[in-house]
Design an enzyme around this catalytic site. Structure first.
Site, PDB file in Angstrom:
ATOM      1  N   SER A  37       0.797  -1.233   0.000  1.00  0.00           N
ATOM      2  CA  SER A  37       0.000   0.000   0.000  1.00  0.00           C
ATOM      3  C   SER A  37       0.827   1.279   0.000  1.00  0.00           C
ATOM      4  O   SER A  37       0.802   2.068   0.958  1.00  0.00           O
ATOM      5  CB  SER A  37      -0.967  -0.035   1.178  1.00  0.00           C
ATOM      6  OG  SER A  37      -1.757  -1.177   1.047  1.00  0.00           O
TER       7      SER A  37
ATOM      8  N   ARG B 184       7.270   6.525  -4.581  1.00  0.00           N
ATOM      9  CA  ARG B 184       7.870   7.092  -3.368  1.00  0.00           C
ATOM     10  C   ARG B 184       7.274   6.361  -2.179  1.00  0.00           C
ATOM     11  O   ARG B 184       6.148   5.862  -2.234  1.00  0.00           O
ATOM     12  CB  ARG B 184       7.556   8.592  -3.254  1.00  0.00           C
ATOM     13  CG  ARG B 184       6.085   8.868  -3.353  1.00  0.00           C
ATOM     14  CD  ARG B 184       5.643  10.294  -3.198  1.00  0.00           C
ATOM     15  NE  ARG B 184       4.240  10.376  -3.561  1.00  0.00           N
ATOM     16  CZ  ARG B 184       3.789  10.801  -4.735  1.00  0.00           C
ATOM     17  NH1 ARG B 184       4.635  11.224  -5.651  1.00  0.00           N
ATOM     18  NH2 ARG B 184       2.502  10.814  -4.994  1.00  0.00           N
TER      19      ARG B 184
ATOM     20  N   ASP C 162      -4.091  -1.263  -1.198  1.00  0.00           N
ATOM     21  CA  ASP C 162      -5.196  -1.587  -0.282  1.00  0.00           C
ATOM     22  C   ASP C 162      -6.534  -0.991  -0.738  1.00  0.00           C
ATOM     23  O   ASP C 162      -7.593  -1.594  -0.553  1.00  0.00           O
ATOM     24  CB  ASP C 162      -4.877  -1.170   1.172  1.00  0.00           C
ATOM     25  CG  ASP C 162      -4.413   0.264   1.332  1.00  0.00           C
ATOM     26  OD1 ASP C 162      -4.315   0.982   0.324  1.00  0.00           O
ATOM     27  OD2 ASP C 162      -4.146   0.678   2.477  1.00  0.00           O
TER      28      ASP C 162
HETATM   29  C1  GLC Z   1      -0.813   6.019   1.635  1.00  0.00           C
HETATM   30  C2  GLC Z   1      -0.273   5.203   0.463  1.00  0.00           C
HETATM   31  C3  GLC Z   1      -1.401   4.578  -0.327  1.00  0.00           C
HETATM   32  C4  GLC Z   1      -2.343   3.820   0.593  1.00  0.00           C
HETATM   33  C5  GLC Z   1      -2.807   4.697   1.737  1.00  0.00           C
HETATM   34  C6  GLC Z   1      -3.681   3.954   2.725  1.00  0.00           C
HETATM   35  O1  GLC Z   1      -1.513   7.097   1.124  1.00  0.00           O
HETATM   36  O2  GLC Z   1       0.508   6.015  -0.365  1.00  0.00           O
HETATM   37  O3  GLC Z   1      -0.894   3.723  -1.320  1.00  0.00           O
HETATM   38  O4  GLC Z   1      -3.437   3.368  -0.140  1.00  0.00           O
HETATM   39  O5  GLC Z   1      -1.683   5.227   2.427  1.00  0.00           O
HETATM   40  O6  GLC Z   1      -3.035   2.863   3.270  1.00  0.00           O
END
Ligand code: GLC
Length: 498
Positions: free
Chosen positions: A178, A193, A231
Protein backbone atom coordinates in the site's frame (compact mmCIF):
# COMPACT_ATOMS: atom_id res chain seq x y z
CA UNK A 1 -11.20 16.63 52.63
CA UNK A 2 -11.11 17.58 48.98
CA UNK A 3 -13.67 15.80 46.86
CA UNK A 4 -12.05 13.10 44.79
CA UNK A 5 -13.35 10.82 42.10
CA UNK A 6 -12.06 7.71 40.48
CA UNK A 7 -12.31 6.23 37.03
CA UNK A 8 -10.79 3.34 35.20
CA UNK A 9 -10.80 1.78 31.78
CA UNK A 10 -8.60 0.20 29.17
CA UNK A 11 -7.95 0.88 25.50
CA UNK A 12 -5.70 -0.09 22.63
CA UNK A 13 -3.33 2.30 20.91
CA UNK A 14 -2.59 2.26 17.20
CA UNK A 15 0.73 0.69 18.12
CA UNK A 16 -1.22 -2.34 19.32
CA UNK A 17 -0.37 -1.68 22.98
CA UNK A 18 -3.31 -2.16 25.41
CA UNK A 19 -3.33 0.25 28.31
CA UNK A 20 -5.32 0.09 31.52
CA UNK A 21 -5.74 3.35 33.38
CA UNK A 22 -7.00 4.18 36.83
CA UNK A 23 -7.52 7.79 37.65
CA UNK A 24 -8.45 9.91 40.59
CA UNK A 25 -9.24 13.58 40.53
CA UNK A 26 -8.70 16.13 43.19
CA UNK A 27 -10.50 19.44 43.20
CA UNK A 28 -8.03 21.38 45.25
CA UNK A 29 -5.10 22.37 43.14
CA UNK A 30 -2.09 24.37 44.06
CA UNK A 31 -0.73 24.59 40.52
CA UNK A 32 -1.49 27.69 38.43
CA UNK A 33 -3.98 26.74 35.73
CA UNK A 34 -5.51 28.70 32.87
CA UNK A 35 -8.94 30.10 33.63
CA UNK A 36 -12.06 28.92 31.90
CA UNK A 37 -12.23 32.24 30.05
CA UNK A 38 -8.63 31.96 28.78
CA UNK A 39 -9.31 28.48 27.44
CA UNK A 40 -12.54 29.64 25.78
CA UNK A 41 -10.70 32.55 24.11
CA UNK A 42 -8.05 30.22 22.75
CA UNK A 43 -10.64 27.79 21.54
CA UNK A 44 -12.30 30.50 19.46
CA UNK A 45 -8.98 31.17 17.74
CA UNK A 46 -8.50 27.49 16.88
CA UNK A 47 -12.09 27.21 15.74
CA UNK A 48 -11.50 29.78 13.06
CA UNK A 49 -8.26 28.07 12.01
CA UNK A 50 -9.60 24.54 11.75
CA UNK A 51 -13.15 25.11 10.51
CA UNK A 52 -14.00 24.57 6.85
CA UNK A 53 -16.98 26.41 5.44
CA UNK A 54 -19.16 24.73 2.78
CA UNK A 55 -18.00 27.36 0.30
CA UNK A 56 -14.34 26.59 0.91
CA UNK A 57 -15.11 22.89 0.59
CA UNK A 58 -16.72 23.41 -2.81
CA UNK A 59 -13.63 25.27 -3.99
CA UNK A 60 -11.45 22.38 -2.85
CA UNK A 61 -13.71 19.90 -4.65
CA UNK A 62 -13.37 21.87 -7.88
CA UNK A 63 -9.58 21.91 -7.75
CA UNK A 64 -9.55 18.25 -6.69
CA UNK A 65 -11.73 17.20 -9.64
CA UNK A 66 -9.38 18.96 -12.07
CA UNK A 67 -6.40 17.27 -10.46
CA UNK A 68 -8.01 13.84 -10.89
CA UNK A 69 -8.63 14.55 -14.60
CA UNK A 70 -5.07 15.73 -15.06
CA UNK A 71 -3.69 12.54 -13.53
CA UNK A 72 -5.74 10.45 -15.97
CA UNK A 73 -4.61 12.48 -18.96
CA UNK A 74 -0.90 12.92 -18.31
CA UNK A 75 1.74 10.59 -16.88
CA UNK A 76 3.81 11.43 -13.79
CA UNK A 77 1.41 13.89 -12.19
CA UNK A 78 1.45 14.73 -8.48
CA UNK A 79 -1.80 12.81 -8.00
CA UNK A 80 -0.76 9.93 -10.24
CA UNK A 81 -4.17 8.24 -10.83
CA UNK A 82 -2.51 4.86 -11.25
CA UNK A 83 -4.05 2.34 -13.69
CA UNK A 84 -4.14 -0.92 -11.74
CA UNK A 85 -4.80 -3.47 -14.51
CA UNK A 86 -7.70 -4.75 -12.46
CA UNK A 87 -10.32 -4.95 -15.18
CA UNK A 88 -13.92 -4.55 -14.09
CA UNK A 89 -15.83 -5.91 -11.13
CA UNK A 90 -15.67 -9.40 -9.70
CA UNK A 91 -18.60 -11.66 -10.59
CA UNK A 92 -18.99 -12.81 -6.98
CA UNK A 93 -18.41 -16.35 -8.24
CA UNK A 94 -14.61 -16.32 -7.84
CA UNK A 95 -13.53 -19.45 -5.99
CA UNK A 96 -10.43 -21.17 -4.63
CA UNK A 97 -7.59 -20.84 -2.11
CA UNK A 98 -5.37 -17.80 -2.26
CA UNK A 99 -2.64 -16.35 -0.14
CA UNK A 100 -2.64 -12.65 0.60
CA UNK A 101 0.25 -10.67 1.98
CA UNK A 102 -0.50 -7.23 3.33
CA UNK A 103 2.28 -4.69 3.86
CA UNK A 104 0.33 -1.65 4.94
CA UNK A 105 1.82 0.71 7.46
CA UNK A 106 1.86 -0.69 10.95
CA UNK A 107 1.77 -4.48 10.56
CA UNK A 108 2.56 -7.20 8.14
CA UNK A 109 -0.29 -9.64 7.70
CA UNK A 110 -0.42 -13.00 5.99
CA UNK A 111 -3.80 -14.48 5.11
CA UNK A 112 -5.10 -17.65 3.59
CA UNK A 113 -8.39 -16.85 1.92
CA UNK A 114 -10.84 -19.43 0.64
CA UNK A 115 -13.28 -17.87 -1.78
CA UNK A 116 -16.47 -19.88 -1.83
CA UNK A 117 -18.45 -18.00 -4.48
CA UNK A 118 -21.78 -16.15 -3.96
CA UNK A 119 -19.84 -13.37 -2.26
CA UNK A 120 -18.76 -15.75 0.54
CA UNK A 121 -15.30 -16.46 1.88
CA UNK A 122 -13.28 -17.80 4.80
CA UNK A 123 -10.07 -16.32 6.04
CA UNK A 124 -7.30 -17.31 8.46
CA UNK A 125 -4.52 -14.89 9.18
CA UNK A 126 -1.46 -14.02 11.23
CA UNK A 127 -0.08 -10.56 11.97
CA UNK A 128 3.60 -9.77 12.36
CA UNK A 129 4.85 -6.56 13.85
CA UNK A 130 7.16 -4.32 11.81
CA UNK A 131 9.86 -2.46 13.68
CA UNK A 132 10.82 1.16 12.94
CA UNK A 133 14.26 -0.11 11.86
CA UNK A 134 12.72 -2.45 9.29
CA UNK A 135 10.81 0.46 7.80
CA UNK A 136 14.02 2.44 7.30
CA UNK A 137 16.55 -0.33 6.59
CA UNK A 138 17.33 -1.87 3.20
CA UNK A 139 14.26 -2.65 1.03
CA UNK A 140 15.41 -6.12 0.00
CA UNK A 141 15.73 -7.01 3.69
CA UNK A 142 12.13 -5.87 4.22
CA UNK A 143 10.92 -8.18 1.44
CA UNK A 144 13.07 -11.00 2.83
CA UNK A 145 11.24 -10.54 6.12
CA UNK A 146 7.90 -10.71 4.25
CA UNK A 147 8.97 -13.98 2.62
CA UNK A 148 10.15 -15.33 5.96
CA UNK A 149 6.76 -14.60 7.52
CA UNK A 150 5.01 -16.23 4.56
CA UNK A 151 7.25 -19.24 5.03
CA UNK A 152 6.33 -19.55 8.72
CA UNK A 153 2.66 -19.07 7.90
CA UNK A 154 2.60 -21.71 5.17
CA UNK A 155 4.51 -24.15 7.39
CA UNK A 156 2.11 -23.73 10.30
CA UNK A 157 -1.12 -23.56 8.31
CA UNK A 158 -1.01 -27.15 7.19
CA UNK A 159 -4.79 -27.53 7.28
CA UNK A 160 -7.03 -26.49 4.43
CA UNK A 161 -5.44 -25.02 1.33
CA UNK A 162 -1.69 -24.71 1.77
CA UNK A 163 -1.33 -28.17 3.28
CA UNK A 164 -3.13 -29.80 0.42
CA UNK A 165 -0.68 -28.71 -2.26
CA UNK A 166 0.46 -31.45 -4.59
CA UNK A 167 4.17 -31.63 -5.52
CA UNK A 168 4.98 -28.94 -8.08
CA UNK A 169 1.77 -27.05 -7.37
CA UNK A 170 1.93 -23.46 -6.16
CA UNK A 171 -0.51 -21.18 -4.38
CA UNK A 172 -1.39 -17.89 -6.07
CA UNK A 173 -0.56 -14.85 -3.97
CA UNK A 174 -2.01 -11.37 -3.99
CA UNK A 175 0.49 -8.92 -2.54
CA UNK A 176 -1.10 -5.80 -1.09
CA UNK A 177 1.64 -3.24 -1.10
CA UNK A 178 0.00 0.00 0.00
CA UNK A 179 2.34 2.65 -1.36
CA UNK A 180 2.21 4.44 -4.72
CA UNK A 181 3.53 2.11 -7.40
CA UNK A 182 3.24 2.78 -11.11
CA UNK A 183 2.20 -0.39 -12.87
CA UNK A 184 2.63 -1.65 -16.41
CA UNK A 185 0.84 -4.88 -15.67
CA UNK A 186 -0.79 -6.43 -12.63
CA UNK A 187 2.27 -8.28 -11.33
CA UNK A 188 4.59 -5.33 -11.63
CA UNK A 189 4.93 -2.05 -9.71
CA UNK A 190 7.63 0.58 -9.55
CA UNK A 191 7.61 2.34 -6.20
CA UNK A 192 7.11 6.04 -6.95
CA UNK A 193 7.87 7.09 -3.37
CA UNK A 194 7.48 5.76 0.12
CA UNK A 195 4.67 7.29 2.18
CA UNK A 196 3.47 6.94 5.81
CA UNK A 197 6.94 7.38 7.29
CA UNK A 198 8.56 4.45 5.48
CA UNK A 199 12.01 5.08 4.03
CA UNK A 200 13.63 1.70 3.28
CA UNK A 201 16.64 2.20 1.05
CA UNK A 202 17.19 0.94 -2.52
CA UNK A 203 13.48 0.63 -3.19
CA UNK A 204 12.11 3.88 -4.65
CA UNK A 205 12.15 3.73 -8.44
CA UNK A 206 12.48 -0.09 -8.42
CA UNK A 207 10.03 -2.85 -9.30
CA UNK A 208 8.93 -4.10 -5.89
CA UNK A 209 7.26 -7.17 -7.41
CA UNK A 210 10.64 -8.24 -8.81
CA UNK A 211 12.33 -7.57 -5.47
CA UNK A 212 9.69 -9.59 -3.67
CA UNK A 213 9.98 -12.51 -6.13
CA UNK A 214 13.70 -12.58 -5.37
CA UNK A 215 12.90 -12.96 -1.68
CA UNK A 216 10.37 -15.72 -2.42
CA UNK A 217 13.06 -17.61 -4.32
CA UNK A 218 15.41 -17.44 -1.33
CA UNK A 219 12.86 -19.36 0.73
CA UNK A 220 11.87 -21.67 -2.15
CA UNK A 221 8.20 -21.17 -1.36
CA UNK A 222 5.47 -22.92 -3.37
CA UNK A 223 3.96 -19.53 -4.06
CA UNK A 224 3.39 -17.52 -7.21
CA UNK A 225 3.00 -13.75 -7.06
CA UNK A 226 -0.13 -13.27 -9.17
CA UNK A 227 -1.10 -9.68 -8.43
CA UNK A 228 0.43 -6.64 -6.80
CA UNK A 229 -2.32 -4.41 -5.48
CA UNK A 230 -2.99 -1.33 -3.39
CA UNK A 231 -5.20 -1.59 -0.28
CA UNK A 232 -7.75 0.81 -1.81
CA UNK A 233 -8.09 -1.31 -4.96
CA UNK A 234 -8.47 -4.43 -2.82
CA UNK A 235 -11.12 -2.68 -0.73
CA UNK A 236 -12.99 -1.59 -3.84
CA UNK A 237 -13.10 -5.12 -5.23
CA UNK A 238 -13.80 -6.88 -1.92
CA UNK A 239 -16.61 -4.46 -1.09
CA UNK A 240 -18.19 -4.88 -4.49
CA UNK A 241 -17.93 -8.68 -4.09
CA UNK A 242 -20.39 -8.43 -1.18
CA UNK A 243 -22.16 -5.14 -1.99
CA UNK A 244 -22.43 -4.50 -5.75
CA UNK A 245 -23.60 -0.90 -5.16
CA UNK A 246 -20.04 0.02 -4.17
CA UNK A 247 -18.35 2.32 -6.64
CA UNK A 248 -15.62 3.95 -4.57
CA UNK A 249 -13.31 2.71 -1.79
CA UNK A 250 -11.44 4.87 0.69
CA UNK A 251 -8.86 4.01 3.33
CA UNK A 252 -8.70 6.22 6.42
CA UNK A 253 -5.84 4.68 8.35
CA UNK A 254 -2.17 5.47 8.81
CA UNK A 255 -2.52 6.88 5.29
CA UNK A 256 -5.50 8.14 3.31
CA UNK A 257 -6.28 7.16 -0.27
CA UNK A 258 -9.09 6.14 -2.64
CA UNK A 259 -9.79 3.90 -5.61
CA UNK A 260 -12.70 3.73 -8.04
CA UNK A 261 -13.63 2.06 -11.34
CA UNK A 262 -12.90 4.15 -14.44
CA UNK A 263 -13.81 3.73 -18.12
CA UNK A 264 -10.64 2.89 -20.03
CA UNK A 265 -11.55 5.49 -22.68
CA UNK A 266 -11.10 8.21 -20.02
CA UNK A 267 -7.58 7.09 -19.07
CA UNK A 268 -6.08 8.87 -22.03
CA UNK A 269 -2.50 8.60 -20.80
CA UNK A 270 -2.55 4.86 -21.61
CA UNK A 271 -4.32 5.18 -24.98
CA UNK A 272 -1.18 3.89 -26.70
CA UNK A 273 -1.62 0.48 -25.04
CA UNK A 274 -4.61 -0.21 -27.27
CA UNK A 275 -6.80 -1.56 -24.46
CA UNK A 276 -10.48 -1.88 -25.39
CA UNK A 277 -11.86 1.65 -24.68
CA UNK A 278 -15.15 0.07 -23.65
CA UNK A 279 -13.50 -1.82 -20.78
CA UNK A 280 -13.32 -0.67 -17.17
CA UNK A 281 -10.22 -0.51 -14.99
CA UNK A 282 -9.77 0.31 -11.31
CA UNK A 283 -7.75 3.45 -10.63
CA UNK A 284 -5.66 3.85 -7.50
CA UNK A 285 -5.84 7.65 -7.11
CA UNK A 286 -3.07 8.13 -4.52
CA UNK A 287 -5.06 11.20 -3.56
CA UNK A 288 -3.00 11.66 -0.39
CA UNK A 289 -0.63 13.59 -2.65
CA UNK A 290 -3.25 16.21 -3.59
CA UNK A 291 -1.85 19.76 -3.30
CA UNK A 292 1.69 18.51 -2.53
CA UNK A 293 4.58 20.94 -2.95
CA UNK A 294 2.49 23.87 -4.20
CA UNK A 295 0.04 24.05 -1.31
CA UNK A 296 -2.44 26.12 -3.28
CA UNK A 297 -5.77 24.64 -2.33
CA UNK A 298 -5.79 23.20 1.17
CA UNK A 299 -6.20 25.27 4.32
CA UNK A 300 -2.93 24.55 6.11
CA UNK A 301 -2.34 25.96 9.58
CA UNK A 302 1.12 26.64 10.96
CA UNK A 303 0.89 23.31 12.85
CA UNK A 304 0.35 21.50 9.56
CA UNK A 305 3.39 23.25 8.15
CA UNK A 306 5.51 22.04 11.08
CA UNK A 307 4.21 18.47 10.65
CA UNK A 308 5.19 18.68 7.01
CA UNK A 309 8.59 20.32 7.48
CA UNK A 310 9.67 17.86 10.15
CA UNK A 311 8.44 14.76 8.27
CA UNK A 312 10.81 12.47 6.37
CA UNK A 313 9.14 13.70 3.15
CA UNK A 314 8.60 17.47 3.35
CA UNK A 315 6.21 18.85 0.75
CA UNK A 316 4.75 15.43 -0.06
CA UNK A 317 1.36 13.86 0.81
CA UNK A 318 -0.13 17.27 1.63
CA UNK A 319 -3.75 16.04 1.74
CA UNK A 320 -2.87 12.92 3.73
CA UNK A 321 -1.00 14.96 6.33
CA UNK A 322 -4.22 16.82 7.20
CA UNK A 323 -6.33 13.69 7.44
CA UNK A 324 -4.67 10.43 8.29
CA UNK A 325 -4.22 8.71 11.61
CA UNK A 326 -0.48 9.08 11.42
CA UNK A 327 -0.69 12.86 11.80
CA UNK A 328 -3.81 13.97 13.72
CA UNK A 329 -2.33 13.35 17.16
CA UNK A 330 0.79 15.23 16.20
CA UNK A 331 -1.23 18.25 15.03
CA UNK A 332 -2.99 18.41 18.38
CA UNK A 333 0.29 17.98 20.24
CA UNK A 334 1.80 20.93 18.37
CA UNK A 335 -1.10 23.17 19.41
CA UNK A 336 -0.57 22.12 23.03
CA UNK A 337 3.17 22.80 22.76
CA UNK A 338 2.44 26.28 21.47
CA UNK A 339 0.21 26.96 24.47
CA UNK A 340 2.93 25.63 26.78
CA UNK A 341 5.46 27.98 25.16
CA UNK A 342 3.04 30.89 25.57
CA UNK A 343 2.77 30.07 29.27
CA UNK A 344 -0.93 29.24 29.03
CA UNK A 345 -0.86 25.53 29.86
CA UNK A 346 0.79 23.43 32.55
CA UNK A 347 2.62 26.23 34.33
CA UNK A 348 4.88 24.84 37.03
CA UNK A 349 4.69 21.32 35.61
CA UNK A 350 7.32 19.36 33.75
CA UNK A 351 6.07 18.97 30.18
CA UNK A 352 9.03 17.08 28.70
CA UNK A 353 6.96 13.97 28.02
CA UNK A 354 4.56 15.89 25.83
CA UNK A 355 7.39 17.56 23.95
CA UNK A 356 8.46 14.37 22.20
CA UNK A 357 7.30 14.39 18.54
CA UNK A 358 4.54 11.90 17.73
CA UNK A 359 4.06 10.94 21.40
CA UNK A 360 0.38 11.95 21.21
CA UNK A 361 -1.32 8.99 19.56
CA UNK A 362 -4.33 9.71 17.34
CA UNK A 363 -6.17 7.10 19.45
CA UNK A 364 -6.06 9.68 22.25
CA UNK A 365 -8.21 12.02 20.15
CA UNK A 366 -10.81 9.27 19.69
CA UNK A 367 -10.71 8.49 23.38
CA UNK A 368 -11.06 12.11 24.42
CA UNK A 369 -13.99 12.60 22.08
CA UNK A 370 -15.77 9.51 23.36
CA UNK A 371 -15.22 10.14 27.07
CA UNK A 372 -18.74 9.82 28.52
CA UNK A 373 -18.01 11.26 31.98
CA UNK A 374 -18.76 14.82 33.10
CA UNK A 375 -15.36 15.07 34.70
CA UNK A 376 -13.67 13.77 31.54
CA UNK A 377 -11.96 11.01 33.46
CA UNK A 378 -10.52 9.44 30.34
CA UNK A 379 -8.81 12.73 29.50
CA UNK A 380 -7.41 12.88 33.04
CA UNK A 381 -6.14 9.34 32.57
CA UNK A 382 -4.37 10.15 29.32
CA UNK A 383 -2.64 13.24 30.66
CA UNK A 384 -1.60 11.82 34.01
CA UNK A 385 -0.69 8.33 32.84
CA UNK A 386 1.20 9.17 29.66
CA UNK A 387 2.44 12.69 30.28
CA UNK A 388 2.47 13.06 34.08
CA UNK A 389 0.39 16.24 33.78
CA UNK A 390 -2.37 17.58 36.02
CA UNK A 391 -5.34 19.14 34.28
CA UNK A 392 -8.43 21.10 35.29
CA UNK A 393 -11.88 20.44 33.90
CA UNK A 394 -11.74 23.64 31.82
CA UNK A 395 -8.49 22.48 30.24
CA UNK A 396 -9.82 19.02 29.56
CA UNK A 397 -12.90 20.45 27.91
CA UNK A 398 -10.60 22.54 25.77
CA UNK A 399 -8.50 19.47 24.77
CA UNK A 400 -11.61 17.61 23.85
CA UNK A 401 -12.93 20.52 21.80
CA UNK A 402 -9.59 20.75 20.04
CA UNK A 403 -9.67 17.04 19.19
CA UNK A 404 -13.13 17.61 17.78
CA UNK A 405 -11.93 20.46 15.55
CA UNK A 406 -9.01 18.44 14.18
CA UNK A 407 -11.07 15.27 13.71
CA UNK A 408 -13.91 17.18 12.07
CA UNK A 409 -11.59 18.97 9.67
CA UNK A 410 -10.11 15.60 8.65
CA UNK A 411 -13.57 14.18 7.97
CA UNK A 412 -14.70 17.24 5.99
CA UNK A 413 -11.58 17.23 3.86
CA UNK A 414 -12.16 13.52 3.22
CA UNK A 415 -15.66 14.42 2.06
CA UNK A 416 -14.07 16.81 -0.47
CA UNK A 417 -12.03 13.95 -1.96
CA UNK A 418 -15.07 11.67 -2.20
CA UNK A 419 -17.11 14.52 -3.70
CA UNK A 420 -14.44 15.05 -6.37
CA UNK A 421 -14.72 11.42 -7.56
CA UNK A 422 -18.52 11.59 -7.36
CA UNK A 423 -18.58 14.77 -9.48
CA UNK A 424 -16.10 13.42 -11.97
CA UNK A 425 -18.06 10.19 -12.43
CA UNK A 426 -21.53 11.82 -12.23
CA UNK A 427 -22.64 9.56 -9.40
CA UNK A 428 -24.63 12.18 -7.51
CA UNK A 429 -28.09 11.58 -8.96
CA UNK A 430 -28.02 7.79 -9.04
CA UNK A 431 -26.11 7.71 -5.72
CA UNK A 432 -23.39 5.30 -4.69
CA UNK A 433 -21.94 3.36 -1.80
CA UNK A 434 -18.43 4.09 -0.65
CA UNK A 435 -16.62 1.21 1.06
CA UNK A 436 -14.40 2.68 3.77
CA UNK A 437 -11.84 1.09 6.04
CA UNK A 438 -8.97 1.99 8.35
CA UNK A 439 -8.57 2.79 12.04
CA UNK A 440 -9.83 6.36 11.73
CA UNK A 441 -13.02 5.33 9.98
CA UNK A 442 -13.61 2.31 12.19
CA UNK A 443 -12.64 3.69 15.57
CA UNK A 444 -12.92 7.47 15.60
CA UNK A 445 -16.35 8.33 17.04
CA UNK A 446 -18.55 10.21 14.62
CA UNK A 447 -16.02 10.20 11.77
CA UNK A 448 -18.45 8.68 9.24
CA UNK A 449 -21.26 11.06 10.31
CA UNK A 450 -18.96 14.01 9.79
CA UNK A 451 -18.03 12.79 6.31
CA UNK A 452 -21.73 12.50 5.48
CA UNK A 453 -22.44 15.94 6.91
CA UNK A 454 -19.57 17.27 4.77
CA UNK A 455 -21.04 15.67 1.64
CA UNK A 456 -24.34 17.42 2.34
CA UNK A 457 -22.58 20.73 2.84
CA UNK A 458 -20.99 20.28 -0.57
CA UNK A 459 -23.91 18.88 -2.54
CA UNK A 460 -26.95 19.98 -0.53
CA UNK A 461 -29.67 17.36 0.03
CA UNK A 462 -28.45 15.20 -2.81
CA UNK A 463 -25.30 14.60 -0.75
CA UNK A 464 -27.42 12.03 1.11
CA UNK A 465 -27.19 9.81 -1.98
CA UNK A 466 -23.55 9.16 -1.22
CA UNK A 467 -23.19 6.78 1.69
CA UNK A 468 -20.04 5.38 3.22
CA UNK A 469 -20.07 2.03 5.00
CA UNK A 470 -17.55 -0.21 6.71
CA UNK A 471 -15.86 -2.08 3.90
CA UNK A 472 -14.71 -5.64 3.55
CA UNK A 473 -11.10 -6.45 4.27
CA UNK A 474 -9.52 -5.28 1.03
CA UNK A 475 -5.93 -6.16 1.75
CA UNK A 476 -6.81 -9.78 2.53
CA UNK A 477 -10.05 -10.78 0.82
CA UNK A 478 -9.77 -8.13 -1.91
CA UNK A 479 -6.26 -9.21 -2.72
CA UNK A 480 -7.41 -12.83 -3.02
CA UNK A 481 -10.34 -11.92 -5.29
CA UNK A 482 -8.03 -9.93 -7.55
CA UNK A 483 -5.59 -12.84 -7.65
CA UNK A 484 -8.55 -15.05 -8.64
CA UNK A 485 -9.72 -12.59 -11.31
CA UNK A 486 -6.18 -12.38 -12.68
CA UNK A 487 -5.75 -16.13 -12.74
CA UNK A 488 -9.03 -16.41 -14.61
CA UNK A 489 -7.88 -13.83 -17.17
CA UNK A 490 -4.55 -15.56 -17.61
CA UNK A 491 -6.23 -18.93 -18.10
CA UNK A 492 -8.39 -17.24 -20.76
CA UNK A 493 -5.29 -15.85 -22.48
CA UNK A 494 -6.05 -12.26 -21.46
CA UNK A 495 -2.99 -11.50 -19.39
CA UNK A 496 -2.14 -7.89 -20.19
CA UNK A 497 -5.08 -6.39 -22.03
CA UNK A 498 -8.78 -6.86 -22.47
C1 GLC B 1 -0.81 6.02 1.64
C2 GLC B 1 -0.27 5.20 0.46
C3 GLC B 1 -1.40 4.58 -0.33
C4 GLC B 1 -2.34 3.82 0.59
C5 GLC B 1 -2.81 4.70 1.74
C6 GLC B 1 -3.68 3.95 2.73
O1 GLC B 1 -1.51 7.10 1.12
O2 GLC B 1 0.51 6.01 -0.37
O3 GLC B 1 -0.89 3.72 -1.32
O4 GLC B 1 -3.44 3.37 -0.14
O5 GLC B 1 -1.68 5.23 2.43
O6 GLC B 1 -3.04 2.86 3.27
Amino acid sequence: MPASRRGSGSFTLTTGQTIAIHTRTQDEEDLPHATKKTMADHLRKYESLFTLTPQRMRMIVEAFTETLELGLNKPNQIVPMIPTYVFGWPTGQEKGDFLALDLGGTNLRVCLVTLQGDGKFEISQTKYRLTEEQKQDDGQKLFDFCAECLHTFVETNTGEGAGQLKPGQSLPLGFTFSYPCSQERIDHGELIRWTKGFGAGNTEGRDVAEMFKKSLEKYQLPIKLTALINDTTGTLIASHYVNPKTKIAVIFGTGCNAAYMENVKNITKIEHLGIDPGAEMAINCEWGAFDSFEHEHLPRTKYDTVVDDTSNKPGEQAFEKLISGRYLGEILRLVLCELIDEGVLFLGQNTYKLEKPYCFDTAFLSLMESDPTDELLMVIGIFTHFFALETTLAERQFFRALAKLIGRRAARLSACGIAAIVSKMNYLDEGCSVGADGSLYNKYPGFADRVHEGLQDIFGDKGRNIVTYHAEDGSGVGSAIIAAMTKHRKDAGLYLNV
